[in-house]
Write a protein that holds these residues in place. Structure first.
Motif, short mmCIF file in Angstrom:
data_model
loop_
_atom_site.label_atom_id
_atom_site.label_comp_id
_atom_site.label_asym_id
_atom_site.label_seq_id
_atom_site.Cartn_x
_atom_site.Cartn_y
_atom_site.Cartn_z
N THR A 158 61.27 44.86 44.51
CA THR A 158 61.80 43.85 45.52
C THR A 158 61.11 42.26 44.81
O THR A 158 61.46 41.09 45.42
CB THR A 158 61.16 43.82 46.97
OG1 THR A 158 59.65 43.85 46.70
CG2 THR A 158 61.75 45.11 47.43
N GLY A 159 60.24 42.35 44.10
CA GLY A 159 59.65 41.19 43.57
C GLY A 159 58.26 40.88 44.22
O GLY A 159 57.34 40.00 43.82
N ALA A 160 57.85 41.43 45.03
CA ALA A 160 56.66 41.36 45.71
C ALA A 160 55.51 42.47 45.11
O ALA A 160 55.82 43.49 45.02
CB ALA A 160 56.63 41.52 47.18
N THR A 161 54.32 41.83 44.69
CA THR A 161 53.38 42.73 44.29
C THR A 161 52.18 42.38 45.11
O THR A 161 51.93 41.22 45.69
CB THR A 161 52.79 42.05 42.68
OG1 THR A 161 52.44 41.08 42.88
CG2 THR A 161 53.88 42.56 41.75
N ALA A 162 51.35 43.53 45.19
CA ALA A 162 50.27 43.35 46.09
C ALA A 162 48.91 43.05 45.32
O ALA A 162 48.82 43.31 44.02
CB ALA A 162 49.72 44.71 46.59
N ALA A 163 47.66 42.17 46.02
CA ALA A 163 46.85 41.95 44.98
C ALA A 163 45.93 43.16 44.81
O ALA A 163 45.91 43.99 45.57
CB ALA A 163 45.98 40.87 46.09
N LEU A 164 45.23 43.17 43.95
CA LEU A 164 44.34 44.34 43.75
C LEU A 164 43.33 44.41 44.71
O LEU A 164 42.62 43.48 44.99
CB LEU A 164 43.61 44.30 42.31
CG LEU A 164 44.78 44.54 40.99
CD1 LEU A 164 43.87 44.12 39.86
CD2 LEU A 164 45.46 45.94 40.99
#
Length: 175
Positions: free
Chosen positions: A129-135
């Motif tokens: 979807t284009g959203a990545t989560a912070a580590l």
């Protein structure tokens, strides 16, 4: 804009190179799945006899995908996906199955595998979807899911003697 392109490139390259991805659908636990990267999405197959389970992954639903490093095993990126179930026999299904077939190890039916998949399995595309989560700051390690494959029982008491006996027999010279 540049950040979005870099995130997209990271998701694609990391997912292409990783043999397994960890996927969490609507269920409570993430599951390791083998996959192929095909036309901008991770494609997985399962929910049939002898194939990987795909719990919590429903057509049109969300999924969270975590990609690990192939060499070190650490988390590289987590991204959100939209689950799309491909209709058996459709051109998109045929293209995805052609890629998946080449990566499927130890298939019991070889060349008949696509026909079995069409009858008994689901092929899913996990489209970013284009959203990545912070580590995360912590490891987020969880206990493994219960499975008979992970159950270990103590070795029989007589086994060491049997193994030692065979070694001694092999070490003796024939007369």
């Amino acid at each position: 804009m540049t950040s979005e392109l870099l995130d997209q490139a990271l998701v694609e390259e990391a997912t292409k190179k990783s043999g397994l991805i960890w996927v969490r659908g609507s269920g409570p636990a993430a599951r390791a799945l083998w996959h192929v990267w095909h036309e901008g999405a991770a494609c997985v197959i399962g929910d049939g006899p002898g194939e990987q389970p795909l719990p919590g992954l429903t057509d049109g639903g969300p999924a969270e995908v975590t990609v690990r490093s192939k060499d070190k095993g650490g988390r590289l990126v987590s991204w959100t996906a939209r689950v799309v179930e491909l209709a058996a026999g459709s051109p998109a299904w045929e293209a995805a199955v052609a890629e998946l077939k080449g990566k499927r190890l130890n298939a019991p039916d070889g060349e008949a595998m696509p026909e079995r998949w069409a009858r008994e399995c689901r092929v899913l595309r996990l489209e970013p979807t284009g959203a990545t989560a912070a580590l995360p700051d912590s490891s987020l390690a969880e206990a493994p899911l219960p499975s008979p494959a992970t159950t270990r029982e103590p070795i029989p008491a007589g086994l060491p003697r049997l193994l030692l006996k065979k070694k001694r027999r092999r070490g003796q010279r024939p007369s």
